[in-house]
Design a protein around this motif. Structure first.
Motif, mmCIF file in Angstrom:
data_model
loop_
_atom_site.group_PDB
_atom_site.id
_atom_site.type_symbol
_atom_site.label_atom_id
_atom_site.label_comp_id
_atom_site.label_asym_id
_atom_site.label_seq_id
_atom_site.Cartn_x
_atom_site.Cartn_y
_atom_site.Cartn_z
ATOM 1 N N GLU A 1 7.567 -5.057 5.051
ATOM 2 C CA GLU A 1 7.849 -6.396 4.531
ATOM 3 C C GLU A 1 8.904 -7.141 5.349
ATOM 4 O OE1 GLU A 1 6.169 -4.179 0.972
ATOM 5 O OE2 GLU A 1 7.425 -3.735 2.706
ATOM 6 N N VAL A 2 9.923 -6.421 5.855
ATOM 7 C CA VAL A 2 10.986 -7.101 6.589
ATOM 8 C C VAL A 2 10.456 -7.783 7.842
ATOM 9 C CG1 VAL A 2 12.843 -5.638 5.722
ATOM 10 C CG2 VAL A 2 11.615 -4.959 7.806
ATOM 11 N N ARG A 3 9.306 -7.378 8.323
ATOM 12 C CA ARG A 3 8.741 -7.968 9.537
ATOM 13 C C ARG A 3 7.996 -9.276 9.265
ATOM 14 N NH1 ARG A 3 8.680 -4.841 14.150
ATOM 15 N NH2 ARG A 3 9.619 -2.791 13.883
ATOM 16 N N VAL A 4 7.803 -9.609 7.983
ATOM 17 C CA VAL A 4 7.162 -10.883 7.644
ATOM 18 C C VAL A 4 8.038 -11.690 6.687
ATOM 19 C CG1 VAL A 4 4.797 -10.142 8.065
ATOM 20 C CG2 VAL A 4 5.818 -9.728 5.826
ATOM 21 N N GLY A 5 9.353 -11.411 6.698
ATOM 22 C CA GLY A 5 10.288 -12.204 5.901
ATOM 23 C C GLY A 5 10.300 -11.888 4.423
ATOM 24 N N LEU A 6 9.824 -10.694 4.039
ATOM 25 C CA LEU A 6 9.784 -10.315 2.634
ATOM 26 C C LEU A 6 10.612 -9.051 2.419
ATOM 27 C CD1 LEU A 6 5.942 -10.848 2.091
ATOM 28 C CD2 LEU A 6 7.773 -12.361 1.331
ATOM 29 N N LEU A 7 10.549 -8.490 1.239
ATOM 30 C CA LEU A 7 11.139 -7.175 0.987
ATOM 31 C C LEU A 7 10.211 -6.403 0.065
ATOM 32 C CD1 LEU A 7 12.421 -7.274 -2.097
ATOM 33 C CD2 LEU A 7 14.278 -8.450 -0.960
ATOM 34 N N ALA A 8 10.376 -5.098 0.063
ATOM 35 C CA ALA A 8 9.504 -4.236 -0.739
ATOM 36 C C ALA A 8 9.959 -4.293 -2.188
ATOM 37 C CB ALA A 8 9.548 -2.811 -0.199
ATOM 38 N N GLY A 9 9.451 -5.287 -2.906
ATOM 39 C CA GLY A 9 9.928 -5.553 -4.258
ATOM 40 C C GLY A 9 9.140 -4.876 -5.353
ATOM 41 N N ALA A 10 8.194 -3.997 -5.003
ATOM 42 C CA ALA A 10 7.391 -3.328 -6.031
ATOM 43 C C ALA A 10 7.805 -1.870 -6.180
ATOM 44 C CB ALA A 10 5.904 -3.434 -5.689
ATOM 45 N N GLY A 11 9.080 -1.603 -6.001
ATOM 46 C CA GLY A 11 9.596 -0.255 -6.214
ATOM 47 C C GLY A 11 9.713 0.586 -4.964
ATOM 48 N N GLY A 12 9.230 0.086 -3.825
ATOM 49 C CA GLY A 12 9.276 0.882 -2.608
ATOM 50 C C GLY A 12 10.685 1.208 -2.158
ATOM 51 N N LEU A 13 11.600 0.252 -2.269
ATOM 52 C CA LEU A 13 12.984 0.494 -1.845
ATOM 53 C C LEU A 13 13.618 1.593 -2.703
ATOM 54 C CD1 LEU A 13 14.202 -3.196 -1.363
ATOM 55 C CD2 LEU A 13 13.212 -1.660 0.339
ATOM 56 N N GLN A 14 13.416 1.494 -3.988
ATOM 57 C CA GLN A 14 14.035 2.470 -4.893
ATOM 58 C C GLN A 14 13.407 3.851 -4.740
ATOM 59 O OE1 GLN A 14 12.811 -0.508 -5.587
ATOM 60 N NE2 GLN A 14 14.086 -1.654 -7.034
ATOM 61 N N ARG A 15 12.093 3.909 -4.615
ATOM 62 C CA ARG A 15 11.429 5.213 -4.568
ATOM 63 C C ARG A 15 11.683 5.930 -3.246
ATOM 64 N NH1 ARG A 15 7.278 2.445 -7.860
ATOM 65 N NH2 ARG A 15 7.266 3.539 -9.879
ATOM 66 N N LEU A 16 11.584 5.201 -2.137
ATOM 67 C CA LEU A 16 11.738 5.867 -0.845
ATOM 68 C C LEU A 16 13.131 6.451 -0.692
ATOM 69 C CD1 LEU A 16 10.221 6.554 1.756
ATOM 70 C CD2 LEU A 16 11.184 4.475 2.774
ATOM 71 N N GLY B 1 0.823 -1.211 0.000
ATOM 72 C CA GLY B 1 0.000 0.000 0.000
ATOM 73 C C GLY B 1 0.849 1.249 0.000
ATOM 74 N N PHE B 2 1.926 1.247 0.782
ATOM 75 C CA PHE B 2 2.853 2.372 0.792
ATOM 76 C C PHE B 2 3.567 2.468 -0.554
ATOM 77 C CE2 PHE B 2 6.775 4.277 3.155
ATOM 78 C CZ PHE B 2 6.462 5.539 2.656
ATOM 79 N N GLU B 3 3.865 1.334 -1.157
ATOM 80 C CA GLU B 3 4.530 1.353 -2.461
ATOM 81 C C GLU B 3 3.626 1.982 -3.521
ATOM 82 O OE1 GLU B 3 7.617 -2.029 -3.078
ATOM 83 O OE2 GLU B 3 5.888 -2.992 -2.140
ATOM 84 N N ILE B 4 2.326 1.715 -3.451
ATOM 85 C CA ILE B 4 1.388 2.377 -4.370
ATOM 86 C C ILE B 4 1.437 3.886 -4.150
ATOM 87 C CG2 ILE B 4 -1.049 2.718 -4.936
ATOM 88 C CD1 ILE B 4 -1.509 -0.230 -4.272
ATOM 89 N N ALA B 5 1.384 4.303 -2.881
ATOM 90 C CA ALA B 5 1.399 5.727 -2.565
ATOM 91 C C ALA B 5 2.670 6.400 -3.098
ATOM 92 C CB ALA B 5 1.272 5.930 -1.051
ATOM 93 N N LEU B 6 3.819 5.742 -2.904
ATOM 94 C CA LEU B 6 5.084 6.299 -3.379
ATOM 95 C C LEU B 6 5.115 6.405 -4.895
ATOM 96 C CD1 LEU B 6 7.582 4.442 -1.005
ATOM 97 C CD2 LEU B 6 7.107 6.895 -1.013
ATOM 98 N N ALA B 7 4.385 5.523 -5.581
ATOM 99 C CA ALA B 7 4.354 5.556 -7.043
ATOM 100 C C ALA B 7 3.456 6.658 -7.577
ATOM 101 C CB ALA B 7 3.896 4.207 -7.585
ATOM 102 N N CYS B 8 2.598 7.204 -6.721
ATOM 103 C CA CYS B 8 1.714 8.301 -7.140
ATOM 104 C C CYS B 8 2.498 9.619 -7.182
ATOM 105 C CB CYS B 8 0.529 8.415 -6.183
ATOM 106 S SG CYS B 8 -0.596 6.996 -6.276
ATOM 107 N N ASP B 9 1.922 10.608 -7.806
ATOM 108 C CA ASP B 9 2.602 11.902 -7.934
ATOM 109 C C ASP B 9 2.453 12.750 -6.687
ATOM 110 O OD1 ASP B 9 3.346 11.770 -10.910
ATOM 111 O OD2 ASP B 9 1.204 11.303 -10.909
ATOM 112 N N LEU B 10 1.323 12.638 -6.030
ATOM 113 C CA LEU B 10 1.017 13.472 -4.869
ATOM 114 C C LEU B 10 0.321 12.606 -3.830
ATOM 115 C CD1 LEU B 10 -0.496 16.399 -6.959
ATOM 116 C CD2 LEU B 10 1.757 16.462 -5.831
#
Length: 791
Positions: free
Chosen positions: A664-679, A642-651
């Motif tokens: 994601e790190v709290r459930v053994g995953l990583l933010a693989g939908a662009g969240g790491l790069q955008r943030l 959900g945060f990754e969607i927000a980061l992908a938006c313009d505003l």
């Protein structure tokens, strides 16, 4: 005997244990019981004058199949449980007290690799005597399950363990998993048919080759007391598909596939020359490791030749070179034989033929002797030691293979004494890693030619087709699956040779699918129209003039997304981009608890297939060239995806109860939908790293201070705040906004600000020649509100 250093490592004892369900003395031994039985046999085999068990200071155990999967899956694989510490369980049974207990990774090359490691540690003086052991009791397990019996194979231990974990995840990429390239029986056939393509053989001719290769293996197994099958088979019996030899996956009938229903164990005992002399082990029992090597292959889809292994070839040649012997000087061979392609690849690498008079197996091979999980090659080494002792001065070669021809190890052995020389395969590995990989696309579109394929068969017949091919337009490699119930594709690949067949490929719901014609593909996977639909299953859509409002409508699960919801959002935003009358979009979530909490993890935990559309999570995170503005209205939680969607938006407009986290790190995953790069690009790096590495939540006001939220509004009014911001955008030229975004998309290619500023942009030419520019200037001069045309 010539003198060698007393520190020289030697193999002094070998042992094997087995039982079949039909044996009169069948005892339903567990894997640990079988390993311990083999260990005692290895100690007895030394003919030592002293009791050797007390001198064992290290036990290396080969990981069982049940433990060769992630921990959450082990209960299913091991319904009767398994020891907490396998080496300690073996030690307790035989009365040993080792100071070191090692549990190997999962792969068929581990016995040979660990033997090399044990020799190195023996020579260095770290250890005095090492027991290697391993076993499987899959036949007993399945028989007990079928009979509804309950066995208890679990054991607790508080002894220290060097657990090297299952460690096979890197052999399969997520892309391979998505396309059913998961188990050996679905991957090795692809490698086999690739070799057949290179050889230019018909299906019938290649089947005959497989039969001629494996018929002698079955004869060796028929004379091996530990073999799971002691029935010899002719070439015709191996290649003829019938009820007793059904097709598993083209081109592999059951007779050429490794047999996993076995009860088998093996053990090896190693020490040094000095210790062997001290304990009275006769020199006639000593076997020296003259040369060894190990290397990992590139994963399947990165190999230039799917039907060969550069790593396998390199490992064999290095082991022979380290031993100072040629393949012609080897009297005994055991080539790992889980499938014909594994043997053929070794023969191709060594320049040998399948009818080599020395024979290619010492046990009978995995389809006939049996494939006890990761431990087969320990049986091969045990058999080799017996032959070398019976023929002093001779040389033998054992090759071991793991994964999908991913990992390889080889050893050259002889009773001929030699000074110990540690072998280093790092240069070989560096060479393998540097080999060029073919261009590959994960999401192919268009026509391609089949490079290799397999038809998977169930008990009732053919079910699915997997193809690896090359796109005609670009030459890129791709993998694709047939569409469920596509009888045309299934019939074509079943009744005809699929090599070089032309197929049409598209990406659909996370999987590449193919069909035999454009009409067939469109009929089975129709493309959704680029218009908004009257309603959607999990999303509400409203349009107000030039504004599109998109609301995720799953409040009962905090607006977490299913794959189908992602697909709907992709279709909606595709329609938004295509509609010239829509200028601004707002995405929000139903209810006041959450905007979106990412993937629906409860649904994912059921084992159902999960995917993302081509345009990413929420249909937005992988839409890099989007030129229309999207505003995200966040009420409550925006977590993970959900945060990754927000980061992908313009505003972003957030209410003052909003919270953001890449959790994601709290459930053994990583933010693989662009969240790491955008943030890390939208806020200061150190602040982004803290959020990413801890998964901590950031409240709305802090989010605004960090810079990724534009406005904070009272709780429950995020949508109203987003509407107000949208109205401000509508006062501006939609054409100028679109061209501004187009320019920003293009300037992202430049690393330096200076280069970005002086670059030529088509957007500037477009805006100069636009009607909106003329209207804007005229409206300003006439002191009126402009009437935008969006052109």
């Amino acid at each position: 005997m010539s003198q060698v250093s007393g520190r020289t490592p030697i193999l002094i004892g070998v042992g094997q244990a087995s039982e079949r369900l039909e044996d009169p003395d069948y005892r339903r031994l567990s894997p640990i019981d079988l390993a311990a039985k083999a260990a005692r046999a290895a100690c007895a085999d030394t003919l030592a004058s002293a009791d050797l068990i007390a001198h064992i200071d290290a036990i290396y155990a080969i990981r069982t199949v049940a433990d060769s999967v992630p921990a959450p899956m082990r209960a299913q694989r091991a319904p009767f449980g398994s020891p907490q510490n396998t080496p300690a369980a073996v030690a307790e049974r035989i009365g040993a007290q080792p100071k070191l207990a090692v549990y190997s990774p999962a792969c068929g090359d581990e016995p040979q690799k660990l033997l090399g490691e044990a020799c190195e540690r023996l020579f260095d003086g770290e250890l005095r005597m090492v027991l290697l052991c391993g076993a499987e009791a899959a036949s007993t397990q399945r028989a007990a399950q079928a009979a509804g019996e309950k066995l208890d194979w679990s054991e607790q231990s508080d002894q220290p363990l060097d657990d090297r974990h299952w460690n096979v995840g890197g052999m399969r990429t997520k892309h391979m998993n998505d396309h059913n390239m998961i188990v050996p029986t679905s991957v090795y056939p692809l490698l086999e048919n690739a070799r057949r393509a290179r050889m230019g053989l018909s299906r019938e001719a290649y089947a005959e080759e497989m039969g001629r290769l494996f018929a002698p293996f079955s004869l060796v197994a028929a004379n091996n007391p530990h073999a799971a099958s002691r029935k010899s088979r002719s070439v015709e019996q191996i290649v003829t598909v019938d009820a007793d030899n059904r097709m598993i996956a083209d081109p592999h009938p059951r007779a050429v596939v490794a047999r996993d229903q076995v009860n088998q164990g093996a053990a090896l005992l190693l020490t040094t020359v000095d210790t062997a002399r001290e304990l009275g082990v006769p020199q006639s029992q000593w076997v020296f490791l003259h040369g060894y090597a190990a290397a990992d292959e590139r994963h399947v889809l990165e190999r230039q030749d799917l039907g060969a292994s550069a790593a396998m070839a390199g490992v064999y040649h290095q082991a022979l070179g380290e031993a100072g012997v040629s393949i012609e000087q080897i009297q005994y061979l055991d080539i790992y034989s889980c499938f014909p392609i594994a043997v053929f690849s070794a023969l191709d690498a060594l320049g040998l033929s399948s009818d080599d008079p020395r024979g290619l197996t010492l046990t009978g091979g995995l389809p006939f002797f049996g494939g006890p999980g990761n431990n087969y090659s320990m049986h091969a080494i045990a058999e080799l030691a017996l032959r070398l002792r019976a023929n002093p001065g001779s040389f033998g070669l054992v090759g071991a293979n793991g994964g999908f021809m991913n990992t390889h190890a080889a050893g050259v052995y002889s009773t001929t004494p030699c000074e110990w020389k540690q072998c280093d395969s790092s240069d070989l590995q560096q060479h393998i890693d540097a080999l060029p990989a073919p261009a590959f696309t994960q999401k192919p579109e268009g026509w391609g030619r089949v490079e290799s394929y397999t038809v998977l068969h169930g008990k009732t017949g053919p079910s699915d087709v997997i193809v690896i091919g090359r796109l005609e337009r670009t030459g890129e490699r791709f993998v694709a699956n047939s569409i469920a119930a596509d009888s045309e594709a299934l019939q074509m690949f079943t009744t005809q040779d699929g090599l070089q067949q032309r197929v049409l490929v598209c990406w659909h719901q996370g999987v590449n699918r193919f069909a035999m014609s454009e009409a067939s593909l469109q009929r089975q996977i129709p493309r959704p129209p680029l218009i908004l639909q009257p309603s959607y299953e999990s999303v509400k859509v409203e349009r107000y003039g030039h504004v599109l409002e998109v609301m995720i409508d799953r409040p009962e699960v905090s607006n977490a997304l299913l794959p189908e919801t992602n697909d709907e959002l992709e279709q909606i935003f595709n329609a938004y981009e295509a509609d010239d009358t829509l200028w601004v979009a707002i995405i929000s979530g139903a209810g006041d608890k959450a905007f979106c909490t990412g993937n629906d993890l409860k649904a994912a935990s059921t084992g159902r297939r999960m995917w993302m559309p081509r345009t990413g999570f929420g249909g937005l995170t992988a839409r890099p060239n989007r030129v229309k503005p999207v505003i995200c209205a966040v009420n409550g939680y925006a977590m993970g995806g959900g945060f990754e969607i927000a980061l992908a938006c313009d505003l972003i407009v957030a209410d003052d109860a909003a919270q953001f986290a890449l959790s994601e790190v709290r459930v053994g995953l990583l933010a693989g939908a662009g969240g790491l790069q955008r943030l890390t690009r939208q806020i200061p790096l150190k602040q982004a790293m803290e959020m990413i590495l801890t998964g901590r939540r950031v409240a709305a006001q802090e989010a605004k201070e960090l810079g990724f939220v534009n406005r904070v509004v009272p709780q429950g009014t995020a949508l109203q705040g987003a509407r107000a911001l949208a109205n401000e955008l509508l006062e501006c030229s939609p054409n100028s906004i679109r061209l501004s975004k187009e320019l920003l998309n293009e300037q992202a290619r430049y690393a330096s600000e200076g280069d970005a500023i002086v670059a030529n942009y088509r957007a500037i030419d477009k805006v100069v020649n636009s009607e909106d520019r003329i209207e804007g200037v005229m409206a300003f001069a006439q002191k009126r509100k402009p009437v935008w045309k969006n052109r």
